[in-house]
Design an enzyme around this catalytic site. Structure first.
Site, PDB file in Angstrom:
ATOM      1  N   LYS A 132       0.877  -1.170   0.000  1.00 57.61           N
ATOM      2  CA  LYS A 132       0.000   0.000   0.000  1.00 57.61           C
ATOM      3  C   LYS A 132       0.910   1.215   0.000  1.00 57.61           C
ATOM      4  O   LYS A 132       2.072   1.128   0.421  1.00 57.61           O
ATOM      5  CB  LYS A 132      -0.857  -0.008   1.275  1.00 57.61           C
ATOM      6  CG  LYS A 132      -2.091   0.838   1.209  1.00 57.61           C
ATOM      7  CD  LYS A 132      -3.274   0.074   0.631  1.00 57.61           C
ATOM      8  CE  LYS A 132      -4.517   0.953   0.591  1.00 57.61           C
ATOM      9  NZ  LYS A 132      -5.680   0.222   0.062  1.00 57.61           N
ATOM     10  N   GLY A 232     -24.820   2.651   4.924  1.00 61.05           N
ATOM     11  CA  GLY A 232     -23.921   3.236   3.925  1.00 61.05           C
ATOM     12  C   GLY A 232     -24.309   2.734   2.549  1.00 61.05           C
ATOM     13  O   GLY A 232     -24.053   1.576   2.199  1.00 61.05           O
ATOM     14  N   VAL A 233     -24.985   3.595   1.793  1.00 65.02           N
ATOM     15  CA  VAL A 233     -25.396   3.189   0.441  1.00 65.02           C
ATOM     16  C   VAL A 233     -24.687   4.061  -0.593  1.00 65.02           C
ATOM     17  O   VAL A 233     -25.308   4.705  -1.426  1.00 65.02           O
ATOM     18  CB  VAL A 233     -26.936   3.192   0.260  1.00 65.02           C
ATOM     19  CG1 VAL A 233     -27.539   1.969   0.924  1.00 65.02           C
ATOM     20  CG2 VAL A 233     -27.557   4.468   0.803  1.00 65.02           C
ATOM     21  N   GLY A 234     -23.372   4.063  -0.484  1.00 66.47           N
ATOM     22  CA  GLY A 234     -22.539   4.772  -1.457  1.00 66.47           C
ATOM     23  C   GLY A 234     -22.261   3.857  -2.634  1.00 66.47           C
ATOM     24  O   GLY A 234     -23.126   3.098  -3.079  1.00 66.47           O
ATOM     25  N   LYS A 235     -21.016   3.902  -3.111  1.00 65.39           N
ATOM     26  CA  LYS A 235     -20.678   3.157  -4.335  1.00 65.39           C
ATOM     27  C   LYS A 235     -20.958   1.659  -4.175  1.00 65.39           C
ATOM     28  O   LYS A 235     -21.570   1.039  -5.031  1.00 65.39           O
ATOM     29  CB  LYS A 235     -19.198   3.397  -4.692  1.00 65.39           C
ATOM     30  CG  LYS A 235     -18.918   4.825  -5.132  1.00 65.39           C
ATOM     31  CD  LYS A 235     -17.543   4.988  -5.711  1.00 65.39           C
ATOM     32  CE  LYS A 235     -16.428   4.870  -4.698  1.00 65.39           C
ATOM     33  NZ  LYS A 235     -16.420   5.934  -3.673  1.00 65.39           N
ATOM     34  N   GLY A 237     -22.542   0.056  -1.367  1.00 69.65           N
ATOM     35  CA  GLY A 237     -23.812  -0.239  -0.699  1.00 69.65           C
ATOM     36  C   GLY A 237     -24.996  -0.233  -1.641  1.00 69.65           C
ATOM     37  O   GLY A 237     -25.868  -1.100  -1.558  1.00 69.65           O
ATOM     38  N   HIS A 238     -25.010   0.709  -2.587  1.00 71.96           N
ATOM     39  CA  HIS A 238     -26.209   0.773  -3.435  1.00 71.96           C
ATOM     40  C   HIS A 238     -26.258  -0.403  -4.414  1.00 71.96           C
ATOM     41  O   HIS A 238     -27.321  -0.923  -4.710  1.00 71.96           O
ATOM     42  CB  HIS A 238     -26.351   2.145  -4.109  1.00 71.96           C
ATOM     43  CG  HIS A 238     -25.732   2.290  -5.452  1.00 71.96           C
ATOM     44  ND1 HIS A 238     -24.442   2.729  -5.630  1.00 71.96           N
ATOM     45  CD2 HIS A 238     -26.216   2.047  -6.687  1.00 71.96           C
ATOM     46  CE1 HIS A 238     -24.178   2.757  -6.918  1.00 71.96           C
ATOM     47  NE2 HIS A 238     -25.220   2.340  -7.591  1.00 71.96           N
TER      48      HIS A 238
HETATM   49  N1  LIG Z   1     -15.237   0.711  -3.402  1.00 69.63           N
HETATM   50  C1  LIG Z   1     -14.659  -0.469  -3.306  1.00 69.63           C
HETATM   51  O1  LIG Z   1     -14.413  -1.152  -4.314  1.00 69.63           O
HETATM   52  C2  LIG Z   1     -14.311  -1.027  -1.951  1.00 69.63           C
HETATM   53  C3  LIG Z   1     -13.511  -2.196  -1.896  1.00 69.63           C
HETATM   54  C4  LIG Z   1     -13.233  -2.749  -0.642  1.00 69.63           C
HETATM   55  C5  LIG Z   1     -13.708  -2.125   0.503  1.00 69.63           C
HETATM   56  N2  LIG Z   1     -14.452  -0.972   0.419  1.00 69.63           N
HETATM   57  C6  LIG Z   1     -14.923  -0.374   1.648  1.00 69.63           C
HETATM   58  O2  LIG Z   1     -16.351  -0.324   1.637  1.00 69.63           O
HETATM   59  C7  LIG Z   1     -16.798   0.843   2.328  1.00 69.63           C
HETATM   60  C8  LIG Z   1     -17.686   1.647   1.392  1.00 69.63           C
HETATM   61  O3  LIG Z   1     -16.947   1.999   0.242  1.00 69.63           O
HETATM   62  P1  LIG Z   1     -17.605   2.866  -0.924  1.00 69.63           P
HETATM   63  O4  LIG Z   1     -16.633   2.815  -2.055  1.00 69.63           O
HETATM   64  O5  LIG Z   1     -19.006   2.465  -1.130  1.00 69.63           O
HETATM   65  O6  LIG Z   1     -17.545   4.307  -0.257  1.00 69.63           O
HETATM   66  P2  LIG Z   1     -18.529   5.528  -0.505  1.00 69.63           P
HETATM   67  O7  LIG Z   1     -17.848   6.708   0.083  1.00 69.63           O
HETATM   68  O8  LIG Z   1     -18.990   5.575  -1.918  1.00 69.63           O
HETATM   69  O9  LIG Z   1     -19.833   5.141   0.372  1.00 69.63           O
HETATM   70  C9  LIG Z   1     -19.847   5.193   1.750  1.00 69.63           C
HETATM   71  C10 LIG Z   1     -21.222   5.697   2.155  1.00 69.63           C
HETATM   72  O10 LIG Z   1     -21.315   5.643   3.571  1.00 69.63           O
HETATM   73  C11 LIG Z   1     -21.978   6.805   4.016  1.00 69.63           C
HETATM   74  N3  LIG Z   1     -21.660   7.012   5.434  1.00 69.63           N
HETATM   75  C12 LIG Z   1     -20.568   7.569   5.980  1.00 69.63           C
HETATM   76  N4  LIG Z   1     -20.654   7.566   7.314  1.00 69.63           N
HETATM   77  C13 LIG Z   1     -21.832   6.981   7.613  1.00 69.63           C
HETATM   78  C14 LIG Z   1     -22.481   6.690   8.838  1.00 69.63           C
HETATM   79  N5  LIG Z   1     -21.943   6.990  10.016  1.00 69.63           N
HETATM   80  N6  LIG Z   1     -23.688   6.089   8.769  1.00 69.63           N
HETATM   81  C15 LIG Z   1     -24.259   5.785   7.590  1.00 69.63           C
HETATM   82  N7  LIG Z   1     -23.673   6.038   6.400  1.00 69.63           N
HETATM   83  C16 LIG Z   1     -22.480   6.636   6.416  1.00 69.63           C
HETATM   84  C17 LIG Z   1     -21.505   7.889   3.082  1.00 69.63           C
HETATM   85  O11 LIG Z   1     -22.390   9.006   3.066  1.00 69.63           O
HETATM   86  C18 LIG Z   1     -21.469   7.149   1.756  1.00 69.63           C
HETATM   87  O12 LIG Z   1     -22.690   7.258   1.052  1.00 69.63           O
HETATM   88  C19 LIG Z   1     -15.534   1.572   2.791  1.00 69.63           C
HETATM   89  O13 LIG Z   1     -15.215   1.146   4.092  1.00 69.63           O
HETATM   90  C20 LIG Z   1     -14.472   1.068   1.829  1.00 69.63           C
HETATM   91  O14 LIG Z   1     -13.179   1.116   2.401  1.00 69.63           O
HETATM   92  C21 LIG Z   1     -14.766  -0.430  -0.785  1.00 69.63           C
END
Ligand SMILES: NC(=O)c1ccc[n+]([C@@H]2O[C@H](COP(=O)([O-])OP(=O)(O)OC[C@H]3O[C@@H](n4cnc5c(N)ncnc54)[C@H](O)[C@@H]3O)[C@@H](O)[C@H]2O)c1
Length: 409
Positions: A132, A232-235, A237-238
């Site tokens: 990393k 968490g319904v970001g990238k 979650g959704h």
């Molecule tokens: N994107 C990937 O490919 C990937 C791969 C491995 C692990 N992850 C992990 O998965 C998690 C989500 O990643 P992502 O890419 O969807 O991130 P993201 O930033 O797109 O989504 C995270 C969501 O969580 C919400 N959030 C933040 N704090 C919150 C809280 N206290 N309560 C409720 N919602 C909250 C944010 O508003 C956001 O919509 C992270 O921990 C990331 O490290 C992601």
């Protein structure tokens, strides 16, 4: 050269310092990064005699193979690349661009994260080691073409021992810049043969891990008729919500960002919304899927949880050592985070072969089988799944890594 203690580690005007490090960090299932935890969990190793300045590199780390400090004064580049292991292949892990409060925090984070990547790659069955990198600074203020390209030259200097990718604060467009100086870059834009948004397969892998956990818990590999809470319904979650709805689950979501909630509701009007993560956890759930920040599973959450399964995308979900045992004692099946969220790593790793989404998806589907292996080993050895996952990863690093000792002439 001065010992690299907290004060002495301040960047001096030299291009690069290489160190080999020793010591003990927490096991991967309790690792945490600054944007992925609620409280700072930097491990303070004993202060080495004679420095008087806090733990230095050697005292903090952990059996890492190599830690590289990269400095380019004109562009402001201050980066640390940590290679935990190359036992299974080149170390792959993203570059986090983050305004760390101190160099000490940056170092602690990169050491933790690189170790976690080695375990994730090993458990995912990839021929990759773990590494990393962190770039210190606010990307919105200091990220420039010149800085990224300077960083690319340092990555290139490692001659393929470390492959970089996107992480917090870095995007495919940045990888394209880095790649102008460096051959060892993944996570590139689709126009440059990259894999695109890794959250698609991350969500798919989480869903596959959840199906395996459902089979262990209720006898059938489906979430049909179950209530799943997604925090968490970001990238990621959704996309996970879509898989769950298609499988016939009833889904409750929460997110601090109202736009993220609205986007899911527009797509899936039947989804219910909880006011916050605490309310979600306290509600009537069969499965809890933390998909926001790390540290989601602390003592209070474990006590409040009605769900029988925890399976989500967030990295470093266990707030501290011992939570995995508390979950087990409460009869909750925890699907280890780095097991089920490996789909994104699988996706970018596939770029090394010339990206094929179908091939990467088939590999991510194997998270279902791997989850079953982890749950079976946990039952067999009487340990929580988080410990079983670490053991499987360590065994693979040892068994397959050993083969490289066979002299090929
Ligand atoms: N994107 C990937 O490919 C990937 C791969 C491995 C692990 N992850 C992990 O998965 C998690 C989500 O990643 P992502 O890419 O969807 O991130 P993201 O930033 O797109 O989504 C995270 C969501 O969580 C919400 N959030 C933040 N704090 C919150 C809280 N206290 N309560 C409720 N919602 C909250 C944010 O508003 C956001 O919509 C992270 O921990 C990331 O490290 C992601």
């Amino acid at each position: 050269m001065a010992p690299l203690g907290r004060r002495a580690a301040a960047f001096v005007p030299c291009e690069q310092a290489l160190t080999h490090t020793v010591g003990t960090l927490p096991r991967p299932h309790t690792l945490a990064g600054p944007t992925e935890r609620k409280a700072t969990t930097v491990t303070e190793a004993p202060v080495p005699a004679g420095t008087g300045a806090g733990p230095g590199v050697f005292a903090q780390a952990t059996g890492h193979e190599q830690v590289v400090f990269c400095h380019d004064e004109p562009t402001g580049l201050r980066a640390i690349i940590a290679i935990y292991s190359t036992a299974l292949g080149p170390a792959l892990g993203g570059t986090r661009f983050y305004p760390y409060a101190s160099e000490h925090d940056a170092l602690a984070d990169v050491l933790n994260l690189s170790k976690g990547m080695a375990y994730k790659a090993a458990l995912a069955g990839l021929d990759l080691g773990g590494g990393k990198a962190v770039i210190i600074g606010d990307p919105a203020k200091v990220k420039t073409e010149a800085l990224l390209r300077a960083y690319g030259r340092f990555v290139q200097s490692l001659n393929g021992r470390y492959f970089t990718a996107c992480d917090v604060g870095t995007y495919s467009a940045d990888m394209d810049q880095i790649a102008r100086e460096c051959s060892f870059v993944t996570g590139r834009s689709v126009a440059h043969g990259g894999a695109g948004d890794s959250s698609v397969l991350t969500a798919y892998g989480v869903y596959e891990g959840m199906r395996a956990a459902a089979e262990v818990t209720w006898g059938a590999p489906t979430l049909h008729g179950r209530t799943v809470g997604v925090a968490g319904v970001g990238k990621v979650g959704h996309h996970l919500v879509t898989h769950l709805i298609q499988d016939g689950a009833s889904v409750v979501i929460t997110d601090v960002d109202p736009d993220a909630v609205a986007r899911v509701q527009a797509e899936h009007p039947d989804v219910r919304v909880a006011p916050d993560a605490d309310a979600l956890v306290a509600g009537d759930l069969d499965v809890y899927a933390p998909c926001a920040l790390g540290g989601a599973l602390d003592d209070a959450v474990v006590q409040a949880l009605s769900a029988k399964i925890v399976c989500g995308a967030a990295n470093n979900q266990l707030a501290h050592d011992g939570i995995e045992k508390q979950l087990q004692d409460r009869g909750v099946l925890y699907a280890p985070d780095y097991l089920v969220n490996a789909g994104g790593l699988i996706q970018v790793a596939d770029e090394l072969e010339g990206f094929s989404f179908d091939r990467a998806k088939q590999r991510a589907a194997k998270i279902f089988d791997t989850a079953h292996r982890v749950f079976a080993l946990a039952a067999e050895e009487g340990v929580p799944p988080a410990v079983a996952a670490d053991r499987l990863a360590e065994r693979r690093m040892t068994e397959i890594g050993r083969l490289r000792g066979i002299w090929l002439g």
